[in-house]
Design a protein around this motif. Structure first.
Motif, PDB file in Angstrom:
ATOM      1  N   ALA A 244       0.832  -1.206   0.000  1.00  0.00           N
ATOM      2  CA  ALA A 244       0.000   0.000   0.000  1.00  0.00           C
ATOM      3  C   ALA A 244       0.866   1.254   0.000  1.00  0.00           C
ATOM      4  O   ALA A 244       0.554   2.243  -0.675  1.00  0.00           O
ATOM      5  N   PHE A 245       1.972   1.223   0.755  1.00  0.00           N
ATOM      6  CA  PHE A 245       2.864   2.384   0.837  1.00  0.00           C
ATOM      7  C   PHE A 245       3.534   2.665  -0.502  1.00  0.00           C
ATOM      8  O   PHE A 245       3.570   3.808  -0.973  1.00  0.00           O
ATOM      9  N   SER A 246       4.047   1.638  -1.135  1.00  0.00           N
ATOM     10  CA  SER A 246       4.831   1.833  -2.357  1.00  0.00           C
ATOM     11  C   SER A 246       3.959   2.170  -3.559  1.00  0.00           C
ATOM     12  O   SER A 246       4.373   2.922  -4.440  1.00  0.00           O
ATOM     13  N   THR A 247       2.730   1.632  -3.596  1.00  0.00           N
ATOM     14  CA  THR A 247       1.852   1.892  -4.741  1.00  0.00           C
ATOM     15  C   THR A 247       0.840   2.996  -4.473  1.00  0.00           C
ATOM     16  O   THR A 247       0.196   3.477  -5.408  1.00  0.00           O
ATOM     17  N   ALA A 253      -3.482  -3.596  -2.137  1.00  0.00           N
ATOM     18  CA  ALA A 253      -3.156  -4.381  -0.945  1.00  0.00           C
ATOM     19  C   ALA A 253      -4.332  -5.197  -0.424  1.00  0.00           C
ATOM     20  O   ALA A 253      -4.142  -6.077   0.426  1.00  0.00           O
ATOM     21  N   LEU A 254      -5.536  -4.930  -0.916  1.00  0.00           N
ATOM     22  CA  LEU A 254      -6.730  -5.569  -0.356  1.00  0.00           C
ATOM     23  C   LEU A 254      -6.736  -7.092  -0.471  1.00  0.00           C
ATOM     24  O   LEU A 254      -6.978  -7.780   0.527  1.00  0.00           O
ATOM     25  N   PRO A 255      -6.474  -7.684  -1.646  1.00  0.00           N
ATOM     26  CA  PRO A 255      -6.533  -9.151  -1.723  1.00  0.00           C
ATOM     27  C   PRO A 255      -5.565  -9.852  -0.779  1.00  0.00           C
ATOM     28  O   PRO A 255      -5.924 -10.832  -0.109  1.00  0.00           O
ATOM     29  N   THR A 277     -15.648  -2.741   3.598  1.00  0.00           N
ATOM     30  CA  THR A 277     -16.491  -1.661   4.119  1.00  0.00           C
ATOM     31  C   THR A 277     -15.644  -0.565   4.736  1.00  0.00           C
ATOM     32  O   THR A 277     -15.941   0.631   4.609  1.00  0.00           O
ATOM     33  N   GLY A 278     -14.568  -0.960   5.396  1.00  0.00           N
ATOM     34  CA  GLY A 278     -13.673   0.020   6.010  1.00  0.00           C
ATOM     35  C   GLY A 278     -13.031   0.965   5.012  1.00  0.00           C
ATOM     36  O   GLY A 278     -12.665   2.092   5.344  1.00  0.00           O
ATOM     37  N   TYR A 279     -12.897   0.520   3.748  1.00  0.00           N
ATOM     38  CA  TYR A 279     -12.296   1.380   2.727  1.00  0.00           C
ATOM     39  C   TYR A 279     -13.181   2.562   2.366  1.00  0.00           C
ATOM     40  O   TYR A 279     -12.750   3.458   1.641  1.00  0.00           O
ATOM     41  N   SER A 280     -14.415   2.578   2.858  1.00  0.00           N
ATOM     42  CA  SER A 280     -15.281   3.744   2.684  1.00  0.00           C
ATOM     43  C   SER A 280     -15.531   4.482   3.998  1.00  0.00           C
ATOM     44  O   SER A 280     -15.733   5.693   3.992  1.00  0.00           O
ATOM     45  N   PHE A 281     -15.502   3.768   5.105  1.00  0.00           N
ATOM     46  CA  PHE A 281     -15.907   4.368   6.375  1.00  0.00           C
ATOM     47  C   PHE A 281     -14.799   4.434   7.425  1.00  0.00           C
ATOM     48  O   PHE A 281     -14.998   5.021   8.482  1.00  0.00           O
ATOM     49  N   ASN A 282     -13.652   3.832   7.170  1.00  0.00           N
ATOM     50  CA  ASN A 282     -12.619   3.782   8.212  1.00  0.00           C
ATOM     51  C   ASN A 282     -11.238   4.088   7.638  1.00  0.00           C
ATOM     52  O   ASN A 282     -10.289   3.345   7.834  1.00  0.00           O
ATOM     53  N   LEU A 283     -11.130   5.212   6.919  1.00  0.00           N
ATOM     54  CA  LEU A 283      -9.851   5.603   6.336  1.00  0.00           C
ATOM     55  C   LEU A 283      -9.113   6.510   7.328  1.00  0.00           C
ATOM     56  O   LEU A 283      -9.106   7.739   7.199  1.00  0.00           O
ATOM     57  N   MET A 361       1.242   7.992   0.013  1.00  0.00           N
ATOM     58  CA  MET A 361       1.856   6.714   0.372  1.00  0.00           C
ATOM     59  C   MET A 361       1.668   6.415   1.858  1.00  0.00           C
ATOM     60  O   MET A 361       1.313   5.297   2.245  1.00  0.00           O
ATOM     61  N   ALA A 362       1.879   7.437   2.687  1.00  0.00           N
ATOM     62  CA  ALA A 362       1.777   7.236   4.134  1.00  0.00           C
ATOM     63  C   ALA A 362       0.338   7.018   4.575  1.00  0.00           C
ATOM     64  O   ALA A 362       0.040   6.095   5.343  1.00  0.00           O
ATOM     65  N   ARG A 363      -0.564   7.879   4.084  1.00  0.00           N
ATOM     66  CA  ARG A 363      -1.951   7.764   4.567  1.00  0.00           C
ATOM     67  C   ARG A 363      -2.608   6.474   4.070  1.00  0.00           C
ATOM     68  O   ARG A 363      -3.424   5.879   4.774  1.00  0.00           O
ATOM     69  N   THR A 364      -2.227   6.009   2.872  1.00  0.00           N
ATOM     70  CA  THR A 364      -2.804   4.766   2.350  1.00  0.00           C
ATOM     71  C   THR A 364      -2.372   3.561   3.177  1.00  0.00           C
ATOM     72  O   THR A 364      -3.176   2.665   3.465  1.00  0.00           O
ATOM     73  N   SER A 365      -1.102   3.524   3.577  1.00  0.00           N
ATOM     74  CA  SER A 365      -0.631   2.394   4.382  1.00  0.00           C
ATOM     75  C   SER A 365      -1.290   2.376   5.759  1.00  0.00           C
ATOM     76  O   SER A 365      -1.610   1.308   6.288  1.00  0.00           O
TER      77      SER A 365
END
Length: 398
Positions: A244-247, A253-255, A277-283, A361-365
């Protein structure tokens, strides 16, 4: 990853051409997302036809946890940006065209609710719209659970087989991860360079520091309260978090996160519901970034917002950040809308764009880390987390 960084620093022009490798890798990853999530959720729901009430309970517990975690992320973001003041002394660019363009993309409650419900499964699948796929899969699973006899068993066996195949598919694709990760890092550094970090380094380091504080002050105490083995958890999520950080892609990273969290001891039906579900409500990472970036722009403009305005901004972001996954370039869109709402200069968006690749990169990881933890916490809350048995099973497999 280290090799990719070196290539980007020493041979930046060559590093730019490596984007094709990371793009191909991301395409392979993204083609996994929809069939994996859909089949896993359908089997998890329809395979427990006598426990349909647990789906509603699972959703309620997940939303309660998501709201708790993202609110703490906002509080930490506002606290750190007020103490570090990364925007003080920064000169805003004269053009606000980018910010105006993004702010024009309005995200209302109506548009978000309309976005949640899919009008076509194939359209949602083609766009890899995770939230719509989850909604469709939940309804499909409930409907399948109500079917009796051979028809139900045939469809259920098909999706159970598809789920197993997609997990094996994920393992095959992840064998290419070192090449994809290295190419992504080489391209990012070759394209943007480290020079831009010198001018806006304080913003970058403030965000990274705030995210580390969030992990230390929120996520780790949650692990302790939920009796989640900290060392083993971080070892489990290390690979998907690095991906997730690098891309800078949550989808990438989900699968692998689904596969590894099941190995960690989270039941498949829980991780298949909570993670997407967290990818919409828990970022968590994106939410913290929005609070920090909004105040950064105010500081750069020399505008001192009183605490009452900051609290109002926090309450606003508590709502708008839930729609981060609903629009393209989502974080910047939400940021631009927040700046416009509080009469802050949109020129700040153009300034942040220069380092957004490093911030993303940071926030996605951290988004991924927070959602993996959420699945483990909900499993513990349901009394179904079994990390000890999973560890013994994993050791036996090895």
């Amino acid at each position: 990853m280290v090799a990719g960084i070196l290539v980007g620093v020493l041979f930046p022009q060559f590093g730019k051409h490596l984007k094709i490798i990371s793009t191909i890798f991301l395409h392979l990853i993204k083609c996994i997302v929809v069939p994996l999530i859909f089949s896993t959720l359908v089997v998890g729901i329809a395979g427990h036809a006598n426990e349909l009430k647990t789906v509603g309970r699972l959703a309620l517990k997940s939303l309660l946890y998501f709201e708790f975690a993202t609110t703490l992320a906002l509080v930490i973001g506002l606290t750190v940006v007020n103490l570090a003041r990364p925007g003080a002394g920064v000169q805003l660019p004269k053009s606000a065209d980018t910010g105006k363009e993004l702010a024009a993309t309005h995200l209302t409650v109506d548009s978000f609710l309309e976005h949640v419900v899919p009008q076509s499964f194939f359209d949602s699948a083609a766009r890899n719209d995770v939230l719509q796929v989850v909604i469709y899969a939940v309804i499909f699973g409930i409907a399948l659970a109500r079917v009796q006899g051979r028809s139900r068993e045939t469809v259920l066996n098909f999706f159970a087989g598809l789920s197993e195949v997609m997990f094996k598919f994920t393992s095959v694709v992840m064998a290419l991860a070192p090449f994809g990760v290295g190419a992504a890092m080489a391209y990012t550094i070759g394209q943007h360079g480290f020079g831009i970090l010198l001018s806006l380094g304080k913003l970058v380091f403030t965000l990274y520091g705030a995210l580390l504080l969030y992990i230390g002050l929120v996520l780790i105490p949650i692990m302790l309260l939920a009796r989640i083995p900290i060392g083993r958890f971080f070892r489990t999520v290390r690979e998907p978090a690095l991906l997730a950080f690098s891309t800078a892609s949550s989808e990438a990273a989900l699968p692998d996160a689904l596969r590894l969290m099941e190995r960690f001891g989270v039941p498949r039906r829980i991780v298949a519901f909570v993670l997407p579900t967290g990818y919409s409500f828990n970022l968590d990472g994106s939410t913290l970034y929005l609070a920090l970036a909004s105040m950064f722009v105010a500081q750069a403009a020399g505008i001192e917002l009183p605490i009452s305005q900051q609290i109002l901004m926090l309450l606003t972001l508590m709502l708008t950040s839930k729609g981060v996954a609903a629009v393209p370039r989502a974080s910047l869109v939400i940021l631009s809308g927040t700046l416009a709402a509080f009469k802050l200069p949109l020129e700040g968006v153009a300034l942040i764009l220069g380092v957004d690749a490093f911030l993303d990169m940071a926030r996605t990881s951290v988004n991924l880390l927070g959602n993996c933890l959420a699945s483990a916490v909900i499993a513990r809350w349901e009394g179904e987390l079994q990390p000890e048995q999973a560890e013994v099973k994993s050791a036996g497999t090895i």
